[in-house]
Design an enzyme around this catalytic site. Structure first.
Site, PDB file in Angstrom:
ATOM      1  N   SER A  81      24.362 -56.217   8.448  1.00 13.47           N
ATOM      2  CA  SER A  81      23.640 -54.801   8.220  1.00 13.47           C
ATOM      3  C   SER A  81      23.975 -53.668   8.893  1.00 13.47           C
ATOM      4  CB  SER A  81      21.946 -54.816   8.032  1.00 13.47           C
ATOM      5  OG  SER A  81      21.565 -55.114   9.411  1.00 13.47           O
ATOM      6  N   THR A 222      19.964 -52.734   9.582  1.00 12.32           N
ATOM      7  CA  THR A 222      19.973 -51.692  10.553  1.00 12.32           C
ATOM      8  C   THR A 222      19.623 -52.028  11.845  1.00 12.32           C
ATOM      9  OG1 THR A 222      19.811 -50.147   8.503  1.00 12.32           O
ATOM     10  CG2 THR A 222      19.324 -49.093  10.732  1.00 12.32           C
ATOM     11  N   THR A 240      23.919 -48.529  11.303  1.00 14.36           N
ATOM     12  CA  THR A 240      24.021 -49.277  10.058  1.00 14.36           C
ATOM     13  C   THR A 240      24.833 -49.277   9.144  1.00 14.36           C
ATOM     14  OG1 THR A 240      22.599 -49.732   8.037  1.00 14.36           O
ATOM     15  CG2 THR A 240      23.308 -47.428   8.430  1.00 14.36           C
ATOM     16  N   ARG A 250      27.631 -42.618  -0.361  1.00 16.18           N
ATOM     17  CA  ARG A 250      26.180 -42.708  -0.243  1.00 16.18           C
ATOM     18  C   ARG A 250      25.727 -42.647   1.157  1.00 16.18           C
ATOM     19  NH1 ARG A 250      22.255 -46.268   2.378  1.00 16.18           N
ATOM     20  NH2 ARG A 250      20.382 -46.015   1.207  1.00 16.18           N
ATOM     21  N   GLY A 252      22.407 -42.963   3.794  1.00 13.54           N
ATOM     22  CA  GLY A 252      21.072 -43.338   3.756  1.00 13.54           C
ATOM     23  C   GLY A 252      20.395 -42.481   4.731  1.00 13.54           C
ATOM     24  N   ASP A 253      19.216 -42.857   5.249  1.00 17.35           N
ATOM     25  CA  ASP A 253      18.262 -42.079   6.265  1.00 17.35           C
ATOM     26  C   ASP A 253      18.917 -42.265   7.668  1.00 17.35           C
ATOM     27  OD1 ASP A 253      17.940 -44.670   6.312  1.00 17.35           O
ATOM     28  OD2 ASP A 253      15.883 -44.343   7.006  1.00 17.35           O
ATOM     29  N   THR A 273      14.190 -48.509   9.914  1.00 17.09           N
ATOM     30  CA  THR A 273      15.135 -49.133   9.067  1.00 17.09           C
ATOM     31  C   THR A 273      14.441 -49.715   7.831  1.00 17.09           C
ATOM     32  OG1 THR A 273      14.013 -51.138   9.935  1.00 17.09           O
ATOM     33  CG2 THR A 273      15.903 -50.400  11.254  1.00 17.09           C
ATOM     34  N   GLY A 274      15.192 -50.009   6.802  1.00 18.49           N
ATOM     35  CA  GLY A 274      14.760 -50.201   5.544  1.00 18.49           C
ATOM     36  C   GLY A 274      15.163 -49.099   4.315  1.00 18.49           C
ATOM     37  N   GLY A 276      16.412 -46.309   2.914  1.00 14.04           N
ATOM     38  CA  GLY A 276      16.699 -44.965   3.424  1.00 14.04           C
ATOM     39  C   GLY A 276      15.996 -43.938   2.431  1.00 14.04           C
TER      40      GLY A 276
HETATM   41  C1  SD4 Z   1      19.734 -47.152   4.486  1.00 17.83           C
HETATM   42  N1  SD4 Z   1      18.045 -47.272   6.073  1.00 17.83           N
HETATM   43  O1  SD4 Z   1      21.014 -47.050   4.559  1.00 17.83           O
HETATM   44  C2  SD4 Z   1      19.367 -47.565   5.801  1.00 17.83           C
HETATM   45  C3  SD4 Z   1      19.744 -49.406   5.965  1.00 17.83           C
HETATM   46  C4  SD4 Z   1      18.955 -50.130   4.969  1.00 17.83           C
HETATM   47  O2  SD4 Z   1      19.034 -50.907   3.054  1.00 17.83           O
HETATM   48  O3  SD4 Z   1      18.250 -50.748   5.547  1.00 17.83           O
HETATM   49  N2  SD4 Z   1      19.461 -50.220   3.718  1.00 17.83           N
HETATM   50  O4  SD4 Z   1      19.092 -46.766   3.811  1.00 17.83           O
END
Ligand code: SD4
Length: 375
Positions: A81, A222, A240, A250, A252-253, A273-274, A276
């Site tokens: 990740s 992440t 990440t 793309r 993310g956050d 994390t998670g 985004g």
């Molecule tokens: C994102 N928060 O790119 C990051 C990484 C992640 O599933 O965990 N994505 O959204």
């Protein structure tokens, strides 16, 4: 007896924990060096926090500390990740996102959709230190990295390439057809390891099981890391490979300053994390720090942000079930917390945790607070 007197007696009986955050802080002498991070696989978070603390204890800068910490995870091919070995986009290309903030100078730097460089944290730090910009993306970010001598490399490992091929094979049209099957019109079916072994004979069962699982259930990962030294200086970073199988380009956050990361060393820092997209809909890291500014303890600041995520789904538990999101917060006093939307990622999954290292050098996992409990 007046209300005030009864409150102060209760506070004395319950200890400092009963005092509001602002009062607890004013009672403290100087902050204790602390590093927190997400709890990544293969002890990534624990190793990251230990490394960052080592840099801090050697007198290093707090940003250098978190960069050194997350570099271990970026360079670890096993963490799928983050950095090298991260799962690629839908075209099989790894694109990395990172943002960092340096408390003493109040500056930030970020890179988005950066290809070919194993350590996006170092490039985000260069954006912060060497430019007047906050964020470089895509080709521009890569060209910038090359100016500083970074070599473009293939970031796919054998494992992440296998996972990508497995994902491709699982892509089907509405009638269940996939161009990657040898038998046309094969119906969608759960793959048995023995079947997979025929297609990918060179891999062991464990690797095939992992690749199939990440192909069908794209994982979240992440690493976010926040540091505080004994002088009250703070820095933070989030890095990440982003969402597996994403549309190229793309972001993310994680590279969004205020989304996947925010820091104001007058208050503290936060990261996420998670998923985004869900974090960006609540400007999560910024929200958490602003909550602390208004007196909330880190865990309450996080729970409030998670409630905002839940609100965006009208608190509908069924729709929220697949959402995986975590926040980490470190207050300038050294008080910290990790918090997750759910108590665990899947019904049978491990409890949500985060990593922390305090000045005794002991790096460990602690349990996160959570908003919702899986049945
Ligand atoms: C994102 N928060 O790119 C990051 C990484 C992640 O599933 O965990 N994505 O959204």
């Amino acid at each position: 007896m007046s209300k005030d007197i009864s409150f102060s007696r209760r506070a004395v009986m319950m200890g400092a924990a009963a005092l509001p955050l602002a009062q607890r802080i004013s009672a403290q002498a100087s902050p204790k060096a602390t590093v927190i991070s997400s709890a990544n696989d293969f002890n990534g978070g624990i190793n990251c926090c230990a490394k960052a603390m080592e840099v801090i204890q050697a007198g290093g800068d707090t940003l250098d500390a978190v960069v050194a910490g997350v570099n271990l995870v970026e360079l670890d091919p096993r963490d799928s990740s983050v950095g090298y070995g991260g799962l690629p986009n839908e075209e099989g290309v790894v694109e990395l996102d990172c943002s960092c903030m340096h408390g003493p100078t109040r500056r930030g730097g970020a890179v988005g959709a950066l290809r070919g460089i194993k350590t996006p944290s170092k490039i985000a730090q260069l954006v912060l230190a060497e430019t007047e910009h906050m964020m470089l993306v895509g080709e521009g970010a890569l060209k910038f990295a090359k100016i500083y001598g970074y070599q473009e490399e293939d970031l796919l490992t054998d494992r992440s390439r296998l996972a990508f091929r497995m994902w491709k094979r699982e892509m089907r049209d509405r009638s269940g057809h996939t161009n990657w099957e040898s038998i046309t019109d094969a119906p969608p079916k759960p793959k048995k390891i023995a079947e997979l072994k025929k297609v990918f004979p060179q891999y062991d069962e464990e690797t095939l099981g992992w690749a199939y699982d990440v192909a069908v259930n794209p994982p979240h990962g992440t690493i976010n890391c926040i540091s505080l030294n004994g002088k009250g200086e703070m820095s933070a970073i989030t890095t990440t490979s982003g969402m597996a199988w994403k549309i190229p380009g793309r972001c993310g956050d994680s590279p969004i300053i205020g989304g996947g990361l925010w820091l104001d060393q007058d208050i503290g820092g936060a990261g996420s994390t998670g998923r985004g997209e869900e974090n960006l809909r609540v400007a999560g890291a910024h929200t958490v720090v602003e909550n602390m500014r208004h007196g909330m303890a880190p865990k309450d600041a996080i729970l409030d942000a998670l409630k905002r995520v839940s609100r965006n789904f009208d608190h509908d538990l069924e729709r929220l079930a697949p959402i995986d999101i975590h926040f980490y917060a470190l207050h300038k006093s050294g008080e910290y917390a990790g918090g997750s939307l759910w108590d665990r990622r899947t019904p049978k999954g491990a409890p949500a945790q985060f990593a922390v290292c305090t000045s005794d050098g002991r790096s460990r996992h602690e349990n996160s607070v959570f908003l919702l409990q899986r049945k």
